[in-house]
Design an enzyme around this catalytic site. Sequence first.
Site, PDB file in Angstrom:
ATOM      1  N   ARG A 182       0.727  10.638   0.985  1.00 16.92           N
ATOM      2  CA  ARG A 182       1.364  11.480   1.897  1.00 16.92           C
ATOM      3  C   ARG A 182       2.425  12.247   1.616  1.00 16.92           C
ATOM      4  O   ARG A 182       2.853  13.092   2.362  1.00 16.92           O
ATOM      5  CB  ARG A 182       1.472  10.744   3.243  1.00 16.92           C
TER       6      ARG A 182
ATOM      7  N   LYS B 286     -10.974  -1.404   7.684  1.00 11.76           N
ATOM      8  CA  LYS B 286      -9.730  -1.048   8.206  1.00 11.76           C
ATOM      9  C   LYS B 286      -9.740  -0.810   9.441  1.00 11.76           C
ATOM     10  O   LYS B 286     -10.528   0.339   9.648  1.00 11.76           O
ATOM     11  CB  LYS B 286      -8.850  -0.276   7.631  1.00 11.76           C
TER      12      LYS B 286
ATOM     13  N   GLU C  80       0.853  -1.044  -0.110  1.00 10.66           N
ATOM     14  CA  GLU C  80       0.120  -0.130   0.048  1.00 10.66           C
ATOM     15  C   GLU C  80       1.118   1.444  -0.028  1.00 10.66           C
ATOM     16  O   GLU C  80       1.662   1.550   0.970  1.00 10.66           O
ATOM     17  CB  GLU C  80      -0.767  -0.077   1.130  1.00 10.66           C
TER      18      GLU C  80
END
Length: 210
Positions: A47, A130, A43
Amino acid sequence: MSGTDLASVLDGARLLPVLTVPSPATAGPLADALAAGGARCAEVTFRTPGAEQVLKTMAAHGGLVVGAGTVLTPEQVERAVAAGARFVVSPGFDEEVVAKCGELGVPVVPGIASATELMRALKSGLDTVKLFPAEPLGGLRTLRALAAPFPRVRFVPTGGIDAYRMAAYLADPAVLAVGGSWMATADHLERGDHEEIRRLTADAVERSMR
């Protein structure tokens, strides 16, 4: 859109390295190190300014199924999928992000921290979420408490999990996979220590298969 689609995309992989990569130049060597360590998916978080290029490079590697993390807006969903993301992960539940993923046919895993958020995800047709941030929220005790009234939900816990905590999560039948960043930290990437990334990944993969 069903979370079962994520299970198909991961194809049995239960370890999800979560990567915040500061420079696109490191994406290729990082993908090599992860694949050499036995990782089958990753993943890439949105950011950093170069996250889109990192995702594109790693998706083109061929040895990894790559998804996009920290996706906050429908526009980011579009950019991530265009760059090659096979799945999308968000830190929270956002109807517009979920809808855009459904429109584009890509599995989405929204972050939840409560039963109310979990019910909103179920209402949107999702069955995989999640748990984030997993350890600060109470770890396995919280996960099991949430799983009890929702037996068909699968969880991808992320946040504060390391190589030693991972096994206990994976032993729980409600857990599809575990996400973590300890295999490729900012320090590893800054030093270019790809051998250590490979070693930590190999150790984590071995632990995930026990």
